[in-house]
Design a protein around this motif. Structure first.
Motif, PDB file in Angstrom:
ATOM      1  N   HIS A   7       0.855  -1.173   0.000  1.00  0.00           N
ATOM      2  CA  HIS A   7       0.000   0.000   0.000  1.00  0.00           C
ATOM      3  C   HIS A   7       0.897   1.232   0.000  1.00  0.00           C
ATOM      4  O   HIS A   7       1.944   1.248   0.638  1.00  0.00           O
ATOM      5  CB  HIS A   7      -0.920   0.012   1.223  1.00  0.00           C
ATOM      6  N   PHE A   8       0.484   2.253  -0.711  1.00  0.00           N
ATOM      7  CA  PHE A   8       1.296   3.456  -0.817  1.00  0.00           C
ATOM      8  C   PHE A   8       0.385   4.650  -1.055  1.00  0.00           C
ATOM      9  O   PHE A   8      -0.832   4.519  -1.179  1.00  0.00           O
ATOM     10  CB  PHE A   8       2.321   3.321  -1.947  1.00  0.00           C
ATOM     11  N   GLY A   9       0.983   5.826  -1.147  1.00  0.00           N
ATOM     12  CA  GLY A   9       0.214   7.043  -1.361  1.00  0.00           C
ATOM     13  C   GLY A   9      -0.206   7.669  -0.048  1.00  0.00           C
ATOM     14  O   GLY A   9       0.362   7.394   1.008  1.00  0.00           O
ATOM     15  N   GLU A  10      -1.235   8.498  -0.101  1.00  0.00           N
ATOM     16  CA  GLU A  10      -1.724   9.188   1.090  1.00  0.00           C
ATOM     17  C   GLU A  10      -2.284   8.180   2.094  1.00  0.00           C
ATOM     18  O   GLU A  10      -3.081   7.315   1.719  1.00  0.00           O
ATOM     19  CB  GLU A  10      -2.810  10.195   0.713  1.00  0.00           C
ATOM     20  N   PRO A  14      -5.087   5.028   0.905  1.00  0.00           N
ATOM     21  CA  PRO A  14      -3.990   4.218   0.359  1.00  0.00           C
ATOM     22  C   PRO A  14      -4.378   3.504  -0.933  1.00  0.00           C
ATOM     23  O   PRO A  14      -5.510   3.080  -1.123  1.00  0.00           O
ATOM     24  CB  PRO A  14      -3.712   3.213   1.485  1.00  0.00           C
ATOM     25  N   LEU A  15      -3.405   3.411  -1.808  1.00  0.00           N
ATOM     26  CA  LEU A  15      -3.555   2.658  -3.052  1.00  0.00           C
ATOM     27  C   LEU A  15      -2.918   1.287  -2.880  1.00  0.00           C
ATOM     28  O   LEU A  15      -1.925   1.125  -2.153  1.00  0.00           O
ATOM     29  CB  LEU A  15      -2.878   3.401  -4.204  1.00  0.00           C
ATOM     30  N   PHE A  16      -3.484   0.315  -3.565  1.00  0.00           N
ATOM     31  CA  PHE A  16      -2.924  -1.035  -3.513  1.00  0.00           C
ATOM     32  C   PHE A  16      -2.145  -1.312  -4.789  1.00  0.00           C
ATOM     33  O   PHE A  16      -2.563  -0.952  -5.886  1.00  0.00           O
ATOM     34  CB  PHE A  16      -4.030  -2.079  -3.376  1.00  0.00           C
ATOM     35  N   GLY A  17      -0.991  -1.953  -4.632  1.00  0.00           N
ATOM     36  CA  GLY A  17      -0.188  -2.319  -5.789  1.00  0.00           C
ATOM     37  C   GLY A  17       0.493  -3.653  -5.593  1.00  0.00           C
ATOM     38  O   GLY A  17       0.565  -4.188  -4.480  1.00  0.00           O
ATOM     39  N   LEU A  18       0.970  -4.189  -6.682  1.00  0.00           N
ATOM     40  CA  LEU A  18       1.784  -5.409  -6.663  1.00  0.00           C
ATOM     41  C   LEU A  18       3.106  -5.087  -7.346  1.00  0.00           C
ATOM     42  O   LEU A  18       3.118  -4.659  -8.502  1.00  0.00           O
ATOM     43  CB  LEU A  18       1.085  -6.552  -7.399  1.00  0.00           C
ATOM     44  N   ARG A  19       4.180  -5.271  -6.615  1.00  0.00           N
ATOM     45  CA  ARG A  19       5.500  -5.026  -7.180  1.00  0.00           C
ATOM     46  C   ARG A  19       6.109  -6.351  -7.619  1.00  0.00           C
ATOM     47  O   ARG A  19       6.160  -7.318  -6.857  1.00  0.00           O
ATOM     48  CB  ARG A  19       6.413  -4.349  -6.158  1.00  0.00           C
ATOM     49  N   SER A  58      13.012 -10.172 -16.860  1.00  0.00           N
ATOM     50  CA  SER A  58      13.949  -9.547 -17.801  1.00  0.00           C
ATOM     51  C   SER A  58      14.705  -8.372 -17.174  1.00  0.00           C
ATOM     52  O   SER A  58      15.389  -7.638 -17.874  1.00  0.00           O
ATOM     53  CB  SER A  58      13.204  -9.069 -19.052  1.00  0.00           C
ATOM     54  N   GLY A  59      14.535  -8.178 -15.863  1.00  0.00           N
ATOM     55  CA  GLY A  59      15.301  -7.158 -15.160  1.00  0.00           C
ATOM     56  C   GLY A  59      14.581  -5.852 -14.899  1.00  0.00           C
ATOM     57  O   GLY A  59      15.183  -4.925 -14.349  1.00  0.00           O
ATOM     58  N   PHE A  60      13.293  -5.756 -15.249  1.00  0.00           N
ATOM     59  CA  PHE A  60      12.548  -4.518 -15.033  1.00  0.00           C
ATOM     60  C   PHE A  60      11.788  -4.575 -13.707  1.00  0.00           C
ATOM     61  O   PHE A  60      10.971  -5.483 -13.503  1.00  0.00           O
ATOM     62  CB  PHE A  60      11.539  -4.284 -16.164  1.00  0.00           C
ATOM     63  N   ASP A  61      12.048  -3.636 -12.836  1.00  0.00           N
ATOM     64  CA  ASP A  61      11.258  -3.505 -11.617  1.00  0.00           C
ATOM     65  C   ASP A  61       9.895  -2.955 -12.031  1.00  0.00           C
ATOM     66  O   ASP A  61       9.791  -1.847 -12.558  1.00  0.00           O
ATOM     67  CB  ASP A  61      11.949  -2.556 -10.632  1.00  0.00           C
ATOM     68  N   THR A  62       8.838  -3.725 -11.793  1.00  0.00           N
ATOM     69  CA  THR A  62       7.520  -3.419 -12.352  1.00  0.00           C
ATOM     70  C   THR A  62       6.474  -3.305 -11.256  1.00  0.00           C
ATOM     71  O   THR A  62       6.445  -4.112 -10.326  1.00  0.00           O
ATOM     72  CB  THR A  62       7.105  -4.514 -13.354  1.00  0.00           C
ATOM     73  N   LEU A  63       5.611  -2.318 -11.377  1.00  0.00           N
ATOM     74  CA  LEU A  63       4.523  -2.102 -10.422  1.00  0.00           C
ATOM     75  C   LEU A  63       3.210  -2.003 -11.174  1.00  0.00           C
ATOM     76  O   LEU A  63       3.079  -1.218 -12.111  1.00  0.00           O
ATOM     77  CB  LEU A  63       4.759  -0.815  -9.627  1.00  0.00           C
ATOM     78  N   ARG A  64       2.239  -2.817 -10.784  1.00  0.00           N
ATOM     79  CA  ARG A  64       0.866  -2.640 -11.249  1.00  0.00           C
ATOM     80  C   ARG A  64       0.045  -2.206 -10.042  1.00  0.00           C
ATOM     81  O   ARG A  64       0.315  -2.617  -8.916  1.00  0.00           O
ATOM     82  CB  ARG A  64       0.290  -3.895 -11.881  1.00  0.00           C
ATOM     83  N   PHE A  65      -0.944  -1.365 -10.260  1.00  0.00           N
ATOM     84  CA  PHE A  65      -1.688  -0.821  -9.130  1.00  0.00           C
ATOM     85  C   PHE A  65      -3.140  -0.604  -9.516  1.00  0.00           C
ATOM     86  O   PHE A  65      -3.511  -0.652 -10.696  1.00  0.00           O
ATOM     87  CB  PHE A  65      -1.057   0.503  -8.677  1.00  0.00           C
ATOM     88  N   ASP A  66      -3.958  -0.363  -8.501  1.00  0.00           N
ATOM     89  CA  ASP A  66      -5.381  -0.061  -8.707  1.00  0.00           C
ATOM     90  C   ASP A  66      -5.627   1.414  -8.433  1.00  0.00           C
ATOM     91  O   ASP A  66      -5.146   1.959  -7.427  1.00  0.00           O
ATOM     92  CB  ASP A  66      -6.245  -0.898  -7.759  1.00  0.00           C
ATOM     93  N   TYR A  67      -6.373   2.064  -9.314  1.00  0.00           N
ATOM     94  CA  TYR A  67      -6.762   3.450  -9.068  1.00  0.00           C
ATOM     95  C   TYR A  67      -7.655   3.533  -7.830  1.00  0.00           C
ATOM     96  O   TYR A  67      -8.275   2.538  -7.423  1.00  0.00           O
ATOM     97  CB  TYR A  67      -7.529   4.016 -10.265  1.00  0.00           C
ATOM     98  N   ASP A  72      -8.466  -3.178  -5.267  1.00  0.00           N
ATOM     99  CA  ASP A  72      -8.194  -3.286  -3.831  1.00  0.00           C
ATOM    100  C   ASP A  72      -7.706  -1.981  -3.220  1.00  0.00           C
ATOM    101  O   ASP A  72      -7.240  -1.975  -2.073  1.00  0.00           O
ATOM    102  CB  ASP A  72      -7.155  -4.395  -3.585  1.00  0.00           C
ATOM    103  N   SER A  73      -7.770  -0.890  -3.957  1.00  0.00           N
ATOM    104  CA  SER A  73      -7.435   0.411  -3.395  1.00  0.00           C
ATOM    105  C   SER A  73      -8.633   0.960  -2.612  1.00  0.00           C
ATOM    106  O   SER A  73      -9.764   0.494  -2.761  1.00  0.00           O
ATOM    107  CB  SER A  73      -7.031   1.395  -4.498  1.00  0.00           C
ATOM    108  N   SER A  74      -8.373   1.954  -1.764  1.00  0.00           N
ATOM    109  CA  SER A  74      -9.415   2.479  -0.888  1.00  0.00           C
ATOM    110  C   SER A  74     -10.426   3.306  -1.677  1.00  0.00           C
ATOM    111  O   SER A  74     -10.130   3.816  -2.760  1.00  0.00           O
ATOM    112  CB  SER A  74      -8.787   3.344   0.203  1.00  0.00           C
TER     113      SER A  74
END
Length: 260
Positions: A7-10, A14-19, A58-67, A72-74
């Motif tokens: 979870h990140f943001g304010e 909070p927003l939910f993401g998967l890293r 492939s070496g890319f740090d990747t984040l998908r998230f929900d608006y 699963d974001s608030s």
């Protein structure tokens, strides 16, 4: 692949993401996946997760998230606002820059998510690359396509239902997803972003997409035709999970070739 829910943001929203952490030596570019909305969000959920895994491998740090107010974001779905989603993209981008050692950022927006990502960049979000994946011409075109799918979709759903149990998309909905009038008005007015200095735009088109319907600013951008069809305009595919394996492999290969 290391999968990290976060979870990140304010703190108040909070927003939910998967890293998806890299499994090999990390590249200098971090990637942010911006999903679509409603039925397209659900249908493409697996595809974006698989893409995140392939990019991490492939070496890319990747984040998908929900608006906000989705997934699963608030927030409640009826409170969703486009302006907040643009802020969310910025929060997710800052999270990527703050938690990785990457110097570059690439946004990949799918369908409506492509227009949202582009609008965030146009409003000042710094990104070295912006990838439009099956982008609609504009927000109005996207909304009208979704609305156009409602009659055949519910006709199929109601084929064997008695009349008193038949389903329909009610007022304030798009294919069953609650959409506040303010959000709908913002989506209808959402225009494709103008070319932003310092950001290279790329275009990904599924096998059945018409490139002539792309936003005008995308025509001179590098374009890759993907091997799998997407069927965004087919009501019979709306509830079928979309896992375009060959296209995900092609996207990963392409980005590996062009991104540091």
């Amino acid at each position: 692949m290391l999968l990290e829910p976060l979870h990140f943001g304010e703190p108040s929203r909070p927003l939910f993401g998967l890293r998806f952490a890299p499994t090999v030596a990390a590249r200098r570019t971090a990637i942010l996946l911006c999903p679509s909305f409603g039925m397209e969000y659900m249908r493409s959920y697996r595809a974006l997760s698989l893409l995140g895994q392939r990019l991490a491998d492939s070496g890319f740090d990747t984040l998908r998230f929900d608006y906000s107010c989705t997934g699963d974001s608030s927030g409640q779905s009826g409170a969703a606002r486009l302006e907040q989603w643009l802020t969310d993209v910025g929060d997710a981008a800052r999270e990527q820059r703050a938690t990785t050692e990457c110097s570059n950022l690439c946004l990949i927006g799918l369908r409506l998510g492509a227009l949202i990502a582009g609008a965030a960049v146009e409003q000042g979000l710094s990104a070295e690359h912006l990838v439009y994946w099956d982008a609609p011409r504009d927000g109005r075109a996207w909304v009208e396509q979704i609305r156009g799918l409602e009659p055949p979709f519910y006709a199929r759903k109601n084929q064997y239902r008695p009349k008193h149990l038949q389903l329909d998309s009610g007022p304030g909905e798009l294919l069953g997803t609650p959409v506040d009038p303010a959000l709908c008005a913002s989506l209808l007015a959402l225009a494709p972003a103008r070319q932003v200095s310092g950001t290279q735009c790329l275009n990904l088109s599924s096998a059945d997409q018409d490139d002539s319907a792309l936003p005008a600013m995308m025509h001179p951008a590098p374009s890759v035709r993907l091997p799998d069809a997407a069927h965004w305009d087919r009501a019979s595919w709306l509830t079928t999970p979309w896992t375009p394996a060959a296209s995900l492999e092609r996207i990963t290969q392409y980005l590996t070739e062009i991104l540091p």
